[in-house]
Structure formats: structure tokens, C-alpha cells
Design an enzyme around this catalytic site. Structure first.
Site, PDB file in Angstrom:
ATOM      1  N   HIS A 473     -11.319  25.844 -17.392  1.00  0.00           N
ATOM      2  CA  HIS A 473     -11.254  24.375 -17.461  1.00  0.00           C
ATOM      3  C   HIS A 473     -11.378  23.770 -16.057  1.00  0.00           C
ATOM      4  O   HIS A 473     -12.212  22.887 -15.821  1.00  0.00           O
ATOM      5  CB  HIS A 473      -9.925  23.956 -18.103  1.00  0.00           C
ATOM      6  CG  HIS A 473      -9.718  22.473 -18.176  1.00  0.00           C
ATOM      7  ND1 HIS A 473      -9.928  21.750 -19.335  1.00  0.00           N
ATOM      8  CD2 HIS A 473      -9.341  21.565 -17.244  1.00  0.00           C
ATOM      9  CE1 HIS A 473      -9.689  20.464 -19.098  1.00  0.00           C
ATOM     10  NE2 HIS A 473      -9.317  20.327 -17.832  1.00  0.00           N
ATOM     11  N   GLU A 474     -10.549  24.266 -15.135  1.00  0.00           N
ATOM     12  CA  GLU A 474     -10.581  23.703 -13.779  1.00  0.00           C
ATOM     13  C   GLU A 474     -11.918  23.996 -13.096  1.00  0.00           C
ATOM     14  O   GLU A 474     -12.421  23.184 -12.320  1.00  0.00           O
ATOM     15  CB  GLU A 474      -9.405  24.234 -12.946  1.00  0.00           C
ATOM     16  CG  GLU A 474      -8.031  23.866 -13.484  1.00  0.00           C
ATOM     17  CD  GLU A 474      -7.869  22.392 -13.820  1.00  0.00           C
ATOM     18  OE1 GLU A 474      -8.534  21.539 -13.185  1.00  0.00           O
ATOM     19  OE2 GLU A 474      -7.086  22.075 -14.736  1.00  0.00           O
ATOM     20  N   HIS A 477     -14.441  21.381 -13.959  1.00  0.00           N
ATOM     21  CA  HIS A 477     -14.347  20.229 -13.049  1.00  0.00           C
ATOM     22  C   HIS A 477     -15.018  20.563 -11.716  1.00  0.00           C
ATOM     23  O   HIS A 477     -15.715  19.739 -11.126  1.00  0.00           O
ATOM     24  CB  HIS A 477     -12.881  19.883 -12.767  1.00  0.00           C
ATOM     25  CG  HIS A 477     -12.187  19.163 -13.872  1.00  0.00           C
ATOM     26  ND1 HIS A 477     -12.684  18.016 -14.447  1.00  0.00           N
ATOM     27  CD2 HIS A 477     -11.002  19.408 -14.501  1.00  0.00           C
ATOM     28  CE1 HIS A 477     -11.834  17.591 -15.386  1.00  0.00           C
ATOM     29  NE2 HIS A 477     -10.810  18.417 -15.435  1.00  0.00           N
ATOM     30  N   HIS A 480     -18.763  20.370 -11.745  1.00  0.00           N
ATOM     31  CA  HIS A 480     -19.170  18.960 -11.850  1.00  0.00           C
ATOM     32  C   HIS A 480     -19.186  18.347 -10.445  1.00  0.00           C
ATOM     33  O   HIS A 480     -20.089  17.581 -10.085  1.00  0.00           O
ATOM     34  CB  HIS A 480     -18.178  18.216 -12.750  1.00  0.00           C
ATOM     35  CG  HIS A 480     -18.695  16.937 -13.316  1.00  0.00           C
ATOM     36  ND1 HIS A 480     -17.902  16.062 -14.006  1.00  0.00           N
ATOM     37  CD2 HIS A 480     -19.935  16.371 -13.299  1.00  0.00           C
ATOM     38  CE1 HIS A 480     -18.629  15.013 -14.391  1.00  0.00           C
ATOM     39  NE2 HIS A 480     -19.860  15.177 -13.969  1.00  0.00           N
TER      40      HIS A 480
END
Length: 687
Positions: A473-474, A477, A480
């Protein structure tokens, strides 16, 4: 004395940064920013991108690159001195933000650029920067009279202080509580990994003692195994009570770090701020920069999901209570029993637990597997760079290259829980992508932070599958931020991305943690190297949506509480503390299948909305989950490592940052607007 924060290097010199450097550096940087703005406004009659936006962006970037390591160290290696230095700068930064946002001459300069022929020559990203800036001037009170402008500035400064105080109280309350057990017979059911970690913690706190003991804290890697596995109900109750009453008027540290007054003042000031700017409430104000358009749209989205999940959630809970009654003769489930009997039911049904999976997810295998996933999806190659100055020995540094061997960005990886480190997991930016006035590209650098158990004894760090999902998940980010191809810094990476779309790449990347094709190289037994056996994988996948409707309702409870608390706040209410508790009680009454005990003060530790950026925006997780599930649906159709689909996601979503509206970017990738069905299907919820 040379101040390391004022030396422009490629990366921060963490080992040299001392608390006494912080405030002088921030004061100097802000003075430089104000001087640059003044020079820009006084020396130009005709405004262009190069003489207005670029010089101000560049000097602001110096401030942000200086503040970033300070703010980060305050979260990961906190000390009283550093905290004081950090907090002494919050009013300065708030004042500078207000100075910029309410600068009439600067606003008029942006307005004249927007209205000039020059604007049409700018690229899409640059035009978005100007449009966003004009919106943000309005949200900073540019149109207010002088008295209201001053009040706006006071509110923003105070809100910043209150949020920091809230987070400090949660951190202090978390670390103020621990419990030590000397008799191992009181810890039956706990897995060896949790016992070893508790023993190591006891030893580190009692170096001079020859005694044996086990110390447990409220840090998640210590707390969670007790709640899930420990047969000792009294210990579970003791830890649960301490955890859900952190920073409140209840529990073992009642009143000591109490956030009650801070929460009331935060809500009151947010409401006043929204009213000043012409909004009816703070929820409306929140949506001014989001993908969602109206408060009704958000509430009906959340309520629709809740209604679709409620029946199945009630079934989940009934199965759990029936199981506890029939198998363990337990007629009433307390809040501290839910995770414990839930784990027993999961074991009974699927014969699988997080602890059985843990040996198959050693840190090095997981990290290299993560890198392999993004290599197959986006053609990335990730290499470790040694010799980089870091804030702790646990931290590693990596560079990211694309399939043309071009550097795209870099990141710090800090995986383990420790004292003086804020709980949870997050990505933050150290350096943002930008094209500088000399024509060179500044490449992005990210911080990726988690709180997992570190290595114990001779064993490597072994992760639960949940922790693997958190890391992915991290990292979503992170890519991105790092893969952005936008050169206008205010909309590069995650900058300028509406908050309710920013979770799209992070939740999207989680999907690969559940794919057998990916798990073949994400997993490998720490002793033998063998990948996760098919039988265990099948059980894990079968258990994926165990109690998913209950979990969905829990997230919706937080989202609806947050949004309706901000939307329905009344400043003239005699006691706003009751408003917070009352709102939460009402939401639970309507949507929750599990009623927590009356002493539960979950809201006092809800840092996302009282200490972070998710106020009246916690719904963003579910909103973006619709986008991420629907985006992943295309990979399910075309192959989970289909290079063309990966390239399309890279080019339409990851590389574009905040340069266009997320609804446009999503449709460019998916070929249509997002649909909710994929989320319900992935969650195993039959509406």
C-alpha cells in the site's frame, strides 16, 4: 557554525541535524521566500510562467526540502528537544502560508497570467497549477475584509498547533503504558514470534536484571498478537482498555494526555473557518478540493455501501457469537474477545492463521518480491544505494530506474517499530519532482515508513500477510510520487491530487498480494526458501474475505462519523464534546453490528482526522477503493502482469500526478467512469 539545514545538498544530512538548527533555518528560509515574492512582484509588469510561478516555486521548494527532514525526524526519532523545535516553527509556517494566500498583489499577478494570451501557450499541467492557485487564494480568504483575514490567519495557526498537540498526546499515551508478565503460563496461545519479541523488549528495558519477563506495549506489533491469540482474557481486557482509551478521560492513564478539549477546539475552529469562507460547514469546505462534489453525494455513497454490507455484517457477527457459544461455551462476547474468537473461527473454517504464514514472508524476500511486481508491471528496476546519510541504522535507501535505465526517483525504507517513532505506516515526500529554471530535472525522493516487528535473535524480520499488504500500500503511494513525469512541481507526484483520489495507486497495488502468480516470488520460507505451498495459499485466498462485511462496516463507521460530525456541527451547542460522542453513538446505533463498551474513546486517538489531513475526508479511503478495485478489474480481464495494461496505468495515472482531474485520468485508463461492483466483488459482499 554551519547550519546543515541551510546547505543545499541532493539529500538531507540527517546525522548532522540538531534541534538548535531548526528554527533559525526555517526563519531564514521564510525570509528568503518573502523577499523573492517581493522581487517578483516589483520587477515585472507583464507576468509569465518563467518570471512569476517558477522563481516562487523554486524558493518554496528550498523551504519544503528543509522542513521535510525536520518534520520526518519528529515522527520517526522524536525527542523532547526536537519536538519543541518542530512546534516552535508551526506558527511561522502557518503565518507564511497565510501571507502567501492573502497577498492581494500576488493574487492579481496570477489572475493577470490566467487572463493573458500567455496562459493559452502553457501546457496542461502549468494551466492546472494556475487554476488551482486561484482556487487556493479564495480558500485562503483573499476576498475577506482585513479583520476577517486576520482572524483567518489566527485560526490556521491555532489549528496547526492543535493537530500537533493531538498527535503528541496519542504518541505519549501509547508509550506511557506497558504491562509485564513474569509467568509464561499466563501467555498460553501466544505465538513464539510474539513471545520472543515481548521477551526481547523486557530484556532491553531491564538490562541489569537477571529476571525473565515479557513486556507488552500498545504498539501494534506488540498489541495485536495478544488480542488475536492470547488465551488470557484478563490480559486482553487490560490491553484493550488501555488501547481504546489512549489520550482520553478514561482508562489507566485517564486525564493525563486527554485530547477532549483539543478535539472540541479543533471542531469549533474548523467550523468558524468554513463559515468565514462562505461554506455552511467544514464538510463543504473539505470538498472544495476533492473529487466528490457535494456533501449529499458523499453521504449517499457511504450510506449506500453500508446498507449493502449490513445484512452480511450481521451474519458475520452471528456466526462468531454462535461459534463462541457452541465451541467454547462463551455466551457473551466482549470487545476484547472479538479478535480472539474471530481468529479461532478463521482457524476452524480455513485452518490458516497469520502466524502460520509469517515464516513465508521474511523481509528480504518480501521486499525483493515487491520490486519484482513493479518490474513486471511498469518495467522498473530498483537498486540499493549504500553510503546515504540516514536517521537510524534500520533505514535503507534505493534508486528507481525505468526500462530505459533512466533514474525516476529514490526512496528511504524504514520498516520497524521502535521507541520514539509514531505508529502506523505512511509515505511522505522528501523531495518533489520539478523542472528547475536552469533546465535540469529535480528527481523525487520519498520516505516509506512502517511499524513492523524487527528481527529477533538470529531470525530475520518475519511479516504477517497483513503487513505485506501494508508495505505494498505505502509503496503504491511511493510510485505515485516517484514516477511522475510532470515538471510543474505543484501538480507533480501526489501534489495537487484530490485527497479522495490519492489512495487509488496505494490500494491498487495491494491487489498483487493476493495473486498466486505474484505470491510465488513475494513469499519464500526463511529457512528453506520454498514458496508458499499451494495448500496454504488456497486457504489464505479462501480466508481473504473472512468477516469482510464487518470490516467494511467498521471503516464506514469511521467515515460516516468523521463526515457527519463536521457537517452537522453547531457552534452554539452548549457542550461540543457531547456532539463528538453523540455523533459516534448515533452512527454506531445505525450501522454497527458490534457495539463497543461505554468507556471506549476511539475518537481520542483518531489521528487521521484530528492530527492528520483526513478531516471530513476519511471517506476518501472507500471512495478511492472503488477506483482501485475497478482499475484492477481491467488487469483481471487482460492478465495481472499484462505489460500493455501496466503501461497504460503508468502513463494515465502514475505519471500524470495532479495535472488533470482524476475522473478524466481514470476514464482515460478504464475507458469509462468508475463502477462500485468491483469493490463489492473483491470484498466478497453480495449486495
Amino acid at each position: 557554525m554551519t547550519n546543515p539545514l541551510l546547505i543545499q545538498g541532493e539529500l538531507p544530512a540527517f546525522s548532522q541535524i540538531k534541534p538548535e538548527h531548526v528554527k533559525p533555518a526555517v526563519e531564514q528560509a521564510i525570509a528568503n521566500c518573502k523577499k523573492t515574492i517581493s522581487d517578483v512582484l516589483n520587477n515585472n509588469a507583464h507576468y509569465t510562467w518563467d518570471n512569476l510561478v517558477l522563481p516562487i516555486d523554486e524558493i518554496d521548494d528550498v523551504l519544503s526540502k528543509l522542513w521535510s527532514p525536520v518534520s520526518h525526524m519528529n515522527s520517526v526519532v522524536s525527542s523532547d528537544e526536537l519536538r519543541d523545535a518542530y512546534e516552535s516553527c508551526l506558527p511561522l509556517l502557518s503565518e507564511y502560508g497565510t501571507f502567501v494566500g492573502q497577498n492581494q498583489q500576488l493574487f492579481e499577478a496570477y489572475q493577470s497570467l490566467k487572463n493573458s494570451a500567455e496562459f493559452d501557450k502553457l501546457d496542461t499541467a502549468q494551466q492546472k497549477v494556475i487554476t488551482n492557485a486561484l482556487r487556493d487564494f479564495t480558500l485562503s480568504g483573499i476576498a475577506l475584509n482585513d479583520e476577517d483575514k486576520a482572524r483567518y490567519g489566527e485560526i490556521v495557526t491555532r489549528l496547526s498547533e492543535l493537530s500537533s498537540n493531538f498527535s503528541n498526546n496519542v504518541l505519549d499515551a501509547t508509550h506511557a503504558f506497558s504491562v509485564t508478565i513474569n509467568d509464561a503460563s499466563e501467555l498460553t496461545g501466544l505465538p513464539d514470534s510474539a513471545l520472543a519479541a515481548a521477551q526481547a523488549l523486557f530484556a532491553s528495558k531491564n538490562e541489569d536484571s537477571s529476571e525473565q519477563g515479557y513486556t507488552f506495549t500498545l504498539d501494534i506489533p506488540s498489541y495485536l498478537p495478544v488480542m488475536m491469540y492470547c488465551d488470557n482474557a484478563a490480559l486482553r481486557e487490560q490491553l484493550y482498555t488501555a488501547f481504546v482509551t489512549r489520550a482520553s478521560d478514561q482508562g489507566p492513564n485517564a486525564g493525563e494526555f486527554d485530547n477532549s478539549a483539543i478535539m472540541n477546539e479543533l471542531l469549533t475552529l474548523r467550523h468558524e473557518l468554513a463559515n468565514l469562507l462562505g461554506f455552511d460547514n467544514y464538510a463543504e469546505h473539505s470538498l472544495a478540493t476533492k473529487m466528490a462534489n457535494t456533501t449529499d453525494e458523499v453521504m449517499s455513497f457511504l450510506e449506500n455501501l453500508a446498507v449493502k454490507s449490513q445484512h452480511q455484517g450481521q451474519q458475520d457477527f452471528k456466526e462468531l457469537t454462535d461459534f463462541a457459544q457452541s465451541e467454547f461455551n462463551v455466551s457473551e462476547l466482549h470487545a476484547w474477545d472479538l479478535a480472539y474468537y474471530g481468529e479461532k473461527l478463521k482457524q476452524n473454517r480455513y485452518a490458516i492463521s497469520d502466524e502460520q504464514l509469517r515464516p513465508y514472508f521474511p523481509k528480504d524476500k518480501v521486499v525483493s518480491g515487491l520490486f519484482e511486481v513493479v518490474h513486471r508491471l511498469f518495467g522498473l528496476t530498483i537498486t540499493k544505494r549504500d553510503g546515504v546519510d540516514v536517521w537510524h541504522d534500520d533505514v535503507a535507501f534505493y534508486d528507481v530506474f525505468d526500462n530505459k535505465n533512466q533514474l525516476r526517483g529514490s526512496f528511504y525504507l524504514d520498516l520497524y517499530a521502535r521507541e520514539k517513532k509514531r505508529g502506523g505506516a505512511w509515505m511522505d515526500d522528501c523531495v518533489g519532482r520539478a523542472k528547475l529554471s536552469n533546465g535540469s530535472i529535480q528527481y523525487p525522493v520519498a520516505y516509506l515508513t512502517c511499524n513492523f516487528n524487527g528481527p529477533v535473535g538470529n531470525n530475520p524480520a518475519l511479516f504477517t500477510h497483513d503487513e505485506v499488504v501494508t508495505l505494498f500500500h505505502e509503496f503504491g503511494h511511493g510510485i505515485h510520487h516517484m514516477l511522475s513525469q510532470v515538471n510543474a512541481s505543484s501538480v507533480a507526484g501526489i501534489n495537487g491530487v484530490p485527497w479522495d483520489a490519492v489512495e487509488l495507486p496505494s490500494q491498487f497495488l495491494e491487489n498483487w498480494c493476493w495473486q498466486d502468480e505474484a505470491l510465488a516470488f513475494i513469499s519464500g520460507h526463511f529457512e528453506t526458501g520454498e514458496p508458499l505451498p499451494q495448500a496454504m495459499l488456497d486457504k489464505m485466498l479462501a480466508a481473504k474475505n473472512f468477516q469482510s462485511a464487518m470490516q467494511m462496516l467498521r471503516q464506514l463507521e469511521f467515515s460516516i462519523f468523521d463526515f457527519s460530525m463536521h457537517e452537522n456541527f453547531k457552534p452554539d451547542a452548549t457542550n461540543n464534546e457531547n456532539h463528538i460522542q453523540q455523533t459516534l453513538d448515533n452512527v454506531r446505533e445505525k450501522y454497527s453490528v458490534v457495539k463497543p463498551p461505554s468507556f471506549n474513546r476511539f475518537q481520542h486517538g483518531f489521528s487521521h482526522i484530528f492530527g492528520g489531513g483526513y478531516s471530513a475526508g476519511y471517506y476518501s479511503y472507500k471512495w478511492a477503493e472503488v477506483l482501485s478495485a475497478d482499475a484492477f478489474g481491467l488487469f483481471e480481464e487482460q492478465g495481472i502482469f499484462n505489460p500493455e495494461t501496466g503501461k497504460s496505468f503508468l502513463e494515465n495515472i502514475l505519471e500524470k500526478g495532479g495535472s488533470q482531474e482524476p475522473s478524466v485520468l481514470f476514464e482515460n485508463f478504464r475507458g469509462r467512469a468508475p463502477e462500485i461492483e468491483a469493490l463489492l466483488r473483491h470484498s466478497g459482499i453480495e449486495a
